[in-house]
Design a protein around this motif. Sequence first.
Motif, PDB file in Angstrom:
ATOM      1  N   VAL A   4     -96.886  -5.752 -14.718  1.00 37.18           N
ATOM      2  CA  VAL A   4     -95.585  -5.772 -14.061  1.00 37.18           C
ATOM      3  C   VAL A   4     -95.762  -6.407 -12.690  1.00 37.18           C
ATOM      4  O   VAL A   4     -96.645  -6.016 -11.921  1.00 37.18           O
ATOM      5  CB  VAL A   4     -95.014  -4.343 -13.934  1.00 37.18           C
ATOM      6  CG1 VAL A   4     -93.719  -4.359 -13.130  1.00 37.18           C
ATOM      7  CG2 VAL A   4     -94.783  -3.745 -15.310  1.00 37.18           C
ATOM      8  N   PHE A   5     -94.922  -7.396 -12.400  1.00 35.62           N
ATOM      9  CA  PHE A   5     -95.018  -8.134 -11.141  1.00 35.62           C
ATOM     10  C   PHE A   5     -93.622  -8.182 -10.554  1.00 35.62           C
ATOM     11  O   PHE A   5     -92.766  -8.934 -11.011  1.00 35.62           O
ATOM     12  CB  PHE A   5     -95.564  -9.531 -11.411  1.00 35.62           C
ATOM     13  CG  PHE A   5     -95.903 -10.330 -10.179  1.00 35.62           C
ATOM     14  CD1 PHE A   5     -96.618  -9.766  -9.138  1.00 35.62           C
ATOM     15  CD2 PHE A   5     -95.519 -11.657 -10.073  1.00 35.62           C
ATOM     16  CE1 PHE A   5     -96.938 -10.501  -8.002  1.00 35.62           C
ATOM     17  CE2 PHE A   5     -95.831 -12.404  -8.947  1.00 35.62           C
ATOM     18  CZ  PHE A   5     -96.544 -11.823  -7.912  1.00 35.62           C
ATOM     19  N   SER A   6     -93.360  -7.356  -9.545  1.00 33.25           N
ATOM     20  CA  SER A   6     -91.982  -7.156  -9.114  1.00 33.25           C
ATOM     21  C   SER A   6     -91.897  -6.840  -7.628  1.00 33.25           C
ATOM     22  O   SER A   6     -92.909  -6.617  -6.960  1.00 33.25           O
ATOM     23  CB  SER A   6     -91.371  -6.002  -9.923  1.00 33.25           C
ATOM     24  OG  SER A   6     -90.028  -5.771  -9.565  1.00 33.25           O
ATOM     25  N   GLN A   7     -90.660  -6.787  -7.132  1.00 33.65           N
ATOM     26  CA  GLN A   7     -90.401  -6.336  -5.767  1.00 33.65           C
ATOM     27  C   GLN A   7     -90.036  -4.860  -5.741  1.00 33.65           C
ATOM     28  O   GLN A   7     -89.874  -4.284  -4.672  1.00 33.65           O
ATOM     29  CB  GLN A   7     -89.243  -7.145  -5.161  1.00 33.65           C
ATOM     30  CG  GLN A   7     -89.550  -8.611  -4.950  1.00 33.65           C
ATOM     31  CD  GLN A   7     -88.337  -9.379  -4.444  1.00 33.65           C
ATOM     32  OE1 GLN A   7     -87.211  -9.106  -4.838  1.00 33.65           O
ATOM     33  NE2 GLN A   7     -88.567 -10.343  -3.577  1.00 33.65           N
ATOM     34  N   LEU A  26     -98.054  -4.701  -9.836  1.00 36.46           N
ATOM     35  CA  LEU A  26     -98.237  -5.309  -8.522  1.00 36.46           C
ATOM     36  C   LEU A  26     -96.891  -5.598  -7.881  1.00 36.46           C
ATOM     37  O   LEU A  26     -95.933  -5.970  -8.558  1.00 36.46           O
ATOM     38  CB  LEU A  26     -99.028  -6.624  -8.646  1.00 36.46           C
ATOM     39  CG  LEU A  26    -100.455  -6.546  -9.189  1.00 36.46           C
ATOM     40  CD1 LEU A  26    -101.061  -7.948  -9.228  1.00 36.46           C
ATOM     41  CD2 LEU A  26    -101.318  -5.609  -8.355  1.00 36.46           C
ATOM     42  N   LEU A  27     -96.824  -5.446  -6.564  1.00 33.95           N
ATOM     43  CA  LEU A  27     -95.622  -5.781  -5.811  1.00 33.95           C
ATOM     44  C   LEU A  27     -95.766  -7.197  -5.256  1.00 33.95           C
ATOM     45  O   LEU A  27     -96.777  -7.532  -4.622  1.00 33.95           O
ATOM     46  CB  LEU A  27     -95.419  -4.781  -4.677  1.00 33.95           C
ATOM     47  CG  LEU A  27     -95.188  -3.328  -5.134  1.00 33.95           C
ATOM     48  CD1 LEU A  27     -95.070  -2.407  -3.929  1.00 33.95           C
ATOM     49  CD2 LEU A  27     -93.947  -3.226  -6.019  1.00 33.95           C
ATOM     50  N   LYS A  28     -94.746  -8.013  -5.482  1.00 36.49           N
ATOM     51  CA  LYS A  28     -94.822  -9.430  -5.156  1.00 36.49           C
ATOM     52  C   LYS A  28     -95.163  -9.672  -3.690  1.00 36.49           C
ATOM     53  O   LYS A  28     -96.000 -10.522  -3.368  1.00 36.49           O
ATOM     54  CB  LYS A  28     -93.490 -10.113  -5.507  1.00 36.49           C
ATOM     55  CG  LYS A  28     -93.204 -10.171  -6.994  1.00 36.49           C
ATOM     56  CD  LYS A  28     -91.813 -10.737  -7.273  1.00 36.49           C
ATOM     57  CE  LYS A  28     -91.535 -10.801  -8.756  1.00 36.49           C
ATOM     58  NZ  LYS A  28     -90.163 -11.259  -9.065  1.00 36.49           N
ATOM     59  N   GLU A  29     -94.503  -8.927  -2.800  1.00 39.22           N
ATOM     60  CA  GLU A  29     -94.681  -9.204  -1.368  1.00 39.22           C
ATOM     61  C   GLU A  29     -96.035  -8.742  -0.849  1.00 39.22           C
ATOM     62  O   GLU A  29     -96.413  -9.077   0.275  1.00 39.22           O
ATOM     63  CB  GLU A  29     -93.556  -8.551  -0.554  1.00 39.22           C
ATOM     64  CG  GLU A  29     -93.605  -7.029  -0.477  1.00 39.22           C
ATOM     65  CD  GLU A  29     -92.919  -6.350  -1.665  1.00 39.22           C
ATOM     66  OE1 GLU A  29     -92.696  -5.135  -1.575  1.00 39.22           O
ATOM     67  OE2 GLU A  29     -92.609  -7.041  -2.650  1.00 39.22           O
TER      68      GLU A  29
END
Length: 214
Positions: A81-84, A105-108
């Motif tokens: 999962v790759f998200s904000q 993982l968090l995009k930022e």
Amino acid sequence: MRIVIGEDSVLLREGLVALLGSGGHEIVAVAGDRDALLTAIREHRPDLSIIDVRMPPDFSDEGLRVAVQVRAEDPGARILVFSQHVTHQSATDLLSSGTGGVGYLLKERVGHVDDFLGAIDEVAAGGSVIDPEVVRQLLGRRRNASPLERLTERETEVLALMAQGRTNTAIAATLSISEATVLKHVNGIFAKLDLARSHVDHRRVHAVLTYLQG
């Protein structure tokens, strides 16, 4: 590595395609909405699926729910999962599924391309890569457990508008969704708050009271 990408942002999606392609990976499918993503994963059975949380049609947690569904159908499926966003109940369901091969993982917070590529390799190999901020948020919500945490972000938005006295028609207009979709969310709210149909109690009122007390 054969990869499916689920991302509704065209620029980010194409950026991932270019980055991963240059690294020798094969992008077997890209999807910009929930249904296309689920179809692509079932059809191609990729080595890894990279999925955003919020996707059409409702931009709540469709991508994450697809990930949970895929893992339920195939516990060995590799999902990153790759998200904000951190969507708590679905994230917990995903991270507790199977025995590995999952990441969030968090995009930022991804500071280096090599870190991202390393995370892909780790998840595809059956490991787990979870951003510490995701863990912090999930633990924080667990300490303050409430029936409201069962709701998706979109359901919470609908409930907040219900608390303002809005009708389903008004909620649909405010959120730019159909009344049928609003009704689906309302019924989901009732189910998750354990508000069974009754001839005596008004479920809408009880749902709003739960929201105000939470």
